[in-house]
Design a protein around this motif. Structure first.
Motif, short mmCIF file in Angstrom:
data_model
loop_
_atom_site.label_atom_id
_atom_site.label_comp_id
_atom_site.label_asym_id
_atom_site.label_seq_id
_atom_site.Cartn_x
_atom_site.Cartn_y
_atom_site.Cartn_z
N ALA A 323 0.83 -1.20 0.00
CA ALA A 323 0.00 0.00 0.00
C ALA A 323 0.87 1.25 0.00
O ALA A 323 0.59 2.23 -0.72
N VAL A 346 -2.92 -0.69 -7.11
CA VAL A 346 -3.89 -0.01 -6.24
C VAL A 346 -5.13 -0.87 -6.02
O VAL A 346 -5.60 -1.03 -4.89
N PRO A 350 -5.97 -4.94 -2.81
CA PRO A 350 -7.08 -5.27 -1.89
C PRO A 350 -7.85 -6.53 -2.29
O PRO A 350 -8.38 -7.22 -1.42
N TRP A 378 -8.62 1.83 6.94
CA TRP A 378 -7.25 2.14 6.52
C TRP A 378 -7.25 3.00 5.25
O TRP A 378 -6.54 4.01 5.17
N TYR A 379 -8.05 2.63 4.28
CA TYR A 379 -8.06 3.38 3.02
C TYR A 379 -8.66 4.77 3.21
O TYR A 379 -8.21 5.74 2.58
N ALA A 383 -6.52 8.08 2.52
CA ALA A 383 -7.00 9.10 1.58
C ALA A 383 -7.04 10.47 2.24
O ALA A 383 -6.68 11.49 1.62
N THR A 398 -6.06 9.69 -4.30
CA THR A 398 -6.90 9.93 -3.13
C THR A 398 -8.33 9.47 -3.37
O THR A 398 -8.95 8.82 -2.51
N SER A 400 -9.24 7.18 -5.46
CA SER A 400 -9.23 5.71 -5.53
C SER A 400 -9.25 5.10 -4.13
O SER A 400 -10.02 4.17 -3.85
N PHE A 401 -8.41 5.61 -3.25
CA PHE A 401 -8.36 5.08 -1.88
C PHE A 401 -9.68 5.35 -1.15
O PHE A 401 -10.16 4.51 -0.39
N LEU A 404 -12.20 2.83 -2.39
CA LEU A 404 -11.96 1.52 -1.79
C LEU A 404 -12.39 1.49 -0.33
O LEU A 404 -12.94 0.49 0.14
N GLY A 405 -12.11 2.57 0.39
CA GLY A 405 -12.53 2.61 1.79
C GLY A 405 -14.03 2.53 1.95
O GLY A 405 -14.54 1.78 2.80
#
Length: 880
Positions: A323, A346, A350, A378-379, A383, A398, A400-401, A404-405
Motif C-alpha cells: 500500500a 492499487v 485489496p 485504513w483506506y 486518503a 486519493t 481511488s483510496f 476503496l474505503g
C-alpha cells in the motif's frame, strides 16, 4: 493470433489455480484474472516506454532546431539585402503518414502479448534467458548434490557462492562498456547469493537464523545501493526475482513458515526502499506477484487454524508495504504525470489481500466483517492524509483510496450479518478499474474491469444457499446481487463519459451495463423477498422496493446530467404492472390492508416523476408511460370494486360484473366533463387524454358489454326491471359516453365513419336486454338455443328490430340522410326475412301472429312517414 496466446495464458493460469483447490471456481477465476492482469501490465509498460522514447526524440530534435535556426538566419541576412516581409499564409496540414495509423492497436488484445515477446527478444535475449536457466540449474544442482551426497555441504554451498560472486564481479567490470549485459550478470549473481543464504539457513541449517537474517539484510542493502548507483532497473528486477525464486527451488516440507515469511519481509523491504527513490513499476509488480502468490500457495497447502497468530501479522505487513509502495509510485512520477496510479497495484492489492484474509478468518464469526471494516478504515484514513498533505497533486490516488474505503466499510455490514465470503467486491473493484481506465484513457484497464465484473457474476452462482436465520435484504446473496448491480450502474456512467473517445465496441456499453445492473437489482430484490416474506406480503413489499428504487434514482438524476439514467425511471411502471398481475393471479385484493398504502405511494411517485422529468424523457416512452399509468389506475379500481362486491353475501354474480365496470365508467365521465380542471396532466396533454389514453379503456368497456351478454342480468336480491338493473344501466352509460364523446369530438373511435362498432354493440345489447326480459318474466331458460325456440322471444325481437328500423328511417327522412335510411331498410329486410324463414313455420302460435301483424303495420307507417330520401337532394345537401 495474439488473442489466442492471451486466452491460452489465462486458461493455463486458471488450471494452475484450480489444481490447488480442485472444487473452487473462485480460485480458478482469480488466477486467470491475475494472469490477464500481468499481461496487460506488461503491455501498458511497453506503450509507456514507447511514448517516452518518442518524447525524448521530439525534445532532442526541437533543441537541435532551436540551436541551428539563429545561425542560419544570421548568415543569410549578411548575404541578402533586407526585403519586405511577405504576408504569411498558413500552409495546409499535411496528411498523416501511413505508418502512423499502423502503430495503433487494432483491438484491446493486440498489445497484450507483444510486451512479453518484446522483453524476451529485445535488448540481449540470450543473456535474460541464460540467467534464468542458470539460476534454475544452480537450484537443481544444490538439491541433487544434497540427495546424492556427492560433496560436503559446506563445499557445495561455498562453490555456488563463489559462482555468484564471480557473476557479480564480472558484471561490475562489464557494466561500463556493456551496461545491459553487466547489469544482468550482477542481478543474477545477487540472486545466486540469495539462494545460498536461504539454503544454508533453512534447508541445511548450517547458519543460525540470526546470522542468516543479518547476511540477508546486508545483501538487500548492498543490492539496493548497487541498483541506485548504476540506475539499473534490470539488475534490481533480476536480483529480486532470484530472491523470490529461492524458496521455490529449495522447496521442502521442513522448515518454519516464520523464517520463510521473514525472508520475504526482507526482500520486500528492499523493494520498498528502492520505491522511495525510483518508480520502477516492473519491480513492484514482481514483488507483488511473488509475495502474495507464494503466500497463497503456502496457505493452501500448509495453513491450519492453529497457525493464525503467526501468519496473520505477516499478511498485514505485506499489505501495508505494498500500500505504501503504491503511494510512492504515484509520488515519484515525473511532474506532468504526478499522481499517475498503477491500477493493478492499487486495486489488485485489496482483491488479493481480502481473498487471503477471508481464508484465514473463515473459522471466526465476525472475522471477515472486522477485516473489511479495518481495511475500509485504513483506506479512508490514508486518503484523508494524502489529501491534507498533497492536495490536488494526488487527487486520482486519493479518490481511488476513498472509493476503496467506502466499498469495504459498506461490505462490513453484510459480512457481519453473514460470515460467508461474497464475491460482490470483485464487481466493485472492476468498476473501480473502469473508472481508472476512463480517467487515464487505458483500454486494457476498462476491459479488465468488465471481465472482473463478469467473473463476479459467475462466481455469485457458486455460493451455497442461505440458512434459515438470514435476514431479508441484509444477507450475502442479496447484498452480492445489489453490489454487482451498483458496480454495473457505476460502470455504465463512467463509460458514458467517454463520448467521442470510446472505441466502437464500447459505444453501446452504457446502455447494456445499465440494463445489466437493473436486472440484477430488481431480480435480486424479488428473489430475496420471495424467500423471506410471506406469500401474501411479497407483492406489496416488492412494490415498496421498486418505489424506493425509483425515488433514489430520481434524486440521482437531479444531481447528475445523465439522460440514460433518467430513462431508467420509466421502469417503475412495468414493475407496478408486474405486481398487479401477480396479485391478480393470486386472487389477492390489491387495495386491502397496508397494500393499499403501497399502491398509493407507488402511483403518487409515478406521477410525481412524470411531472418533474417531463422534458427529459424520450417522447414516445413518455406518452406511453402516461397512458399506462392511467390504465393501471382504472384496472386497480375495477379489480378492487369487483372483488369487494364478490365478498358481499347473497349478491348475484351480475353485481360483481357491474362493479368491475362502474369505477372506470365513473372516472371516464369525470375526465370527460371535469378533466380540464387538472392543469397537469390532463390539460397539458389534452390530445393524449382525449385520444389514446381514453379510447383504449372505452374499447375495453365495449368488450365488457359483449362479455356481460353471458349473464342473465338477475340483480338478486332486487327484482329484475328491464334497463333499470346494474348490467343494463352500466351498458347504457357506456353507450351514452361513446355518444357524448362523438358529439364533443373528443374521441377517435367514435369519429365520423367509425360508428359501426358502437352501433352494432348497441343493437346486440338491446337484443340481449329483450332476451333477459323474456327469461325473467317467462319460464324460458337463458341460453341461445332455448331463446331461439321461444315464440315470445321471436315476436319480441321482431317488434324491437322493426321499431329500430322505424326510428332510423324517420330520422334519416328528416335529415335527408340516404345512408341511415338504407341502414334502417336493411334492418327491416332482416325482420321480413326472419318472419318468412323462422316465424312462418309456426303460424298457429299467438306470438308469430303478433309478429306478422306488428311488422306489417310498422312497414306501412314507414312507407307513409319516412319515404326514401331522393339521391339528388342528398348530393345537393352535401355540396351546400
Amino acid at each position: 493470433m495474439h488473442l489466442f496466446f492471451v486466452l491460452l495464458a489465462v486458461a493455463l493460469a486458471a488450471l494452475a489455480g484450480i489444481s490447488v483447490y480442485p472444487h473452487s471456481l473462485l480460485n480458478a477465476l482469480f488466477t486467470g484474472l491475475a494472469a490477464f492482469l500481468l499481461l496487460n501490465v506488461l503491455g501498458l509498460r511497453r506503450r509507456v516506454d514507447l511514448l517516452e522514447r518518442q518524447v525524448t526524440r521530439l525534445m532532442q530534435s526541437h533543441d537541435s532546431t532551436t540551436r541551428t535556426e539563429p545561425t542560419a538566419q544570421h548568415e543569410k541576412s549578411k548575404e541578402q539585402p533586407q526585403q519586405p516581409r511577405p504576408v504569411l499564409v498558413p500552409s495546409p496540414t499535411p496528411p498523416p503518414h501511413p505508418k502512423a495509423s499502423a502503430t495503433q492497436p487494432a483491438s484491446p488484445f493486440g498489445t497484450v502479448l507483444a510486451p512479453v515477446l518484446q522483453w524476451i527478444t529485445g535488448g540481449n535475449p540470450m543473456l535474460k534467458i541464460g540467467l534464468v536457466v542458470l539460476f534454475f540449474g544452480v537450484g537443481f544442482l544444490l538439491k541433487y548434490a544434497a540427495q546424492q551426497e556427492l560433496l560436503p555441504i559446506e563445499l557445495r554451498l561455498a562453490g555456488v557462492a563463489l559462482g555468484g560472486l564471480t557473476l557479480l564481479t564480472l558484471g561490475w567490470r562489464l557494466q561500463h562498456n556493456h551496461p545491459l549485459y553487466g547489469h544482468g550478470l550482477e542481478g543474477g549473481g545477487i540472486g545466486v547469493l540469495y539462494l545460498v543464504i536461504f539454503a544454508a539457513a533453512r534447508y541445511y541449517t548450517l547458519v543460525p537464523f540470526g546470522l542468516a537474517l543479518a547476511l540477508m539484510i546486508g545483501l538487500v542493502v548492498f543490492s539496493g545501493m548497487l541498483a541506485l548507483l548504476q540506475d539499473s532497473k534490470g539488475m534490481a528486477v533480476f536480483a529480486s526475482l532470484g530472491g523470490f525464486l529461492a524458496p521455490i527451488l529449495m522447496a521442502s516440507d521442513s522448515g518454519s513458515h516464520i523464517q520463510l515469511f521473514s525472508y520475504y519481509v526482507l526482500l520486500n523491504c528492499g523493494i520498498l526502499a528502492l520505491s522511495w527513490f525510483k518508480a520502477w513499476r516492473e519491480l513492484n509488480l514482481v514483488g507483488l506477484f511473488f509475495t502474495f502468490g507464494l503466500f497463497s500457495l503456502w496457505t493452501a497447502t500448509h495453513y491450519t487454524p492453529e497457525l493464525f497468530a503467526t501468519t496473520e501479522p505477516f499478511l498485514l505487513l505485506f499489505f501495508l508495504m505494498y500500500a505504501i509502495i503504491a503511494v510512492l509510485f504515484a509520488l515519484r512520477q515525473p511532474l506532468k504525470l504526478r499522481g499517475f496510479i498503477d491500477g493493478p497495484l492499487v486495486f489488485g492489492l485489496p482483491i488479493v489481500f481480502s481473498s487471503l484474509q477471508a481464508y484465514l478468518t473463515q473459522d471466526y464469526r465476525f472475522g471477515l466483517a472486522l477485516s473489511a471494516l479495518g481495511l475500509g478504515g485504513w483506506y479512508v484514513v490514508l486518503a484523508r492524509l494524502l489529501w491534507n498533505r498533497l492536495g490536488d497533486g494526488m487527487r486520482m490516488l486519493t479518490e481511488s483510496f476513498l472509493a476503496l474505503g467506502i466499498v469495504f466499510v459498506s461490505l462490513a455490514i453484510p459480512l457481519g450479518l453473514d460470515p460467508q465470503w461474497t464475491t460482490a467486491s470483485w464487481a466493485l473493484e472492476g468498476a473501480a478499474m473502469i473508472w481508472v481506465g476512463v480517467r487515464q484513457k487505458r483500454v486494457a484497464a476498462r476491459l479488465f474491469g468488465l471481465l472482473l465484473q463478469l467473473g463476479a457474476a459467475l462466481a455469485f452462482f457458486d455460493q451455497p444457499p442461505l440458512g434459515g436465520e438470514s435476514i431479508a435484504l441484509a444477507n450475502r446473496l442479496y447484498m452480492g446481487a445489489a453490489l454487482i448491480a451498483l458496480a454495473a450502474l457505476l460502470s455504465a456512467y463512467w463509460f458514458s463519459k467517454l463520448e467521442q473517445q470510446a472505441r466502437r465496441w464500447e459505444r453501446h456499453l452504457p446502455l447494456l451495463l445499465l440494463i445489466w445492473g437493473l436486472i440484477w437489482w430488481y431480480t435480486g430484490g424479488l428473489v430475496d423477498l420471495k424467500q423471506h416474506a410471506h406469500q401474501v406480503q411479497v407483492q406489496p413489499v416488492f412494490l415498496l422496493y421498486s418505489s424506493l428504487t425509483t425515488a433514489v434514482l430520481a434524486l440521482l438524476c437531479r444531481r447528475i446530467q445523465w439522460s440514460l439514467l433518467t430513462s431508467a425511471l420509466l421502469l417503475h411502471l412495468p414493475m407496478m404492472l408486474l405486481v398487479f398481475a401477480a396479485q391478480l393471479s393470486s386472487q389477492i385484493s390489491p387495495l386491502t390492508g397496508w397494500s393499499a398504502g403501497a399502491w398509493l405511494l407507488a402511483i403518487c411517485l409515478q406521477y410525481r416523476m412524470l411531472k418533474e422529468f417531463d422534458l427529459y424523457f424520450p417522447p414516445i416512452p413518455h406518452l406511453l408511460s402516461h397512458c399506462g399509468s392511467f390504465w393501471l389506475i382504472l384496472l386497480l379500481v375495477a379489480t378492487e370494486c369487483s372483488q369487494r362486491a364478490h365478498l358481499v353475501v347473497d349478491l348475484a354474480p351480475s353485481w360483481s360484473a357491474a362493479a368491475w365496470a362502474a369505477g372506470p365508467v365513473l372516472i371516464l365521465y369525470l375526465l370527460e366533463f371535469q378533466g380540464k380542471l387538472l392543469n397537469w396532466p390532463v390539460k397539458r396533454y389534452s390530445e393524449l387524454y382525449q385520444g389514446l389514453a381514453t379510447d383504449i379503456p372505452l374499447m375495453a368497456l365495449y368488450l365488457w358489454i359483449v362479455g356481460s351478454f353471458a349473464l342473465d342480468g338477475n340483480p338478486a336480491p332486487l327484482p329484475y326491471i328491464p334497463l333499470i338493473n346494474p348490467l343494463d344501466l352500466l351498458s347504457l352509460a357506456i353507450l351514452l359516453l361513446a355518444l357524448v364523446r362523438r358529439l364533443r369530438g373528443s374521441s377517435h373511435l367514435t369519429a365520423k365513419g367509425q360508428l359501426v362498432f358502437p352501433a352494432l354493440t348497441c343493437f346486440v345489447w338491446l337484443t340481449v336486454v329483450t332476451g333477459r326480459t323474456v327469461h325473467c318474466f317467462t319460464p324460458t331458460g337463458y341460453s341461445a338455443a332455448k331463446l331461439f325456440d321461444s315464440s315470445i322471444f321471436q315476436a319480441a325481437i321482431a317488434a324491437l328490430w322493426s321499431l329500430l328500423a322505424l326510428t332510423l328511417t324517420i330520422f334519416a327522412a328528416r335529415k335527408q340522410n340516404r345512408k341511415i335510411w338504407l341502414t334502417g331498410a336493411a334492418l327491416l329486410a332482416l325482420v321480413v326475412g326472419k318472419l318468412f324463414m323462422i316465424d312462418l313455420s309456426g303460424t298457429g302460435s299467438i306470438g308469430r301472429i303478433i309478429s306478422f301483424l306488428v311488422v306489417g303495420a310498422l312497414m306501412l307507417v314507414i312507407g307513409y312517414f319516412a319515404p326514401l330520401p331522393p339521391k339528388a337532394h342528398q348530393e345537393q345537401s352535401h355540396e351546400a
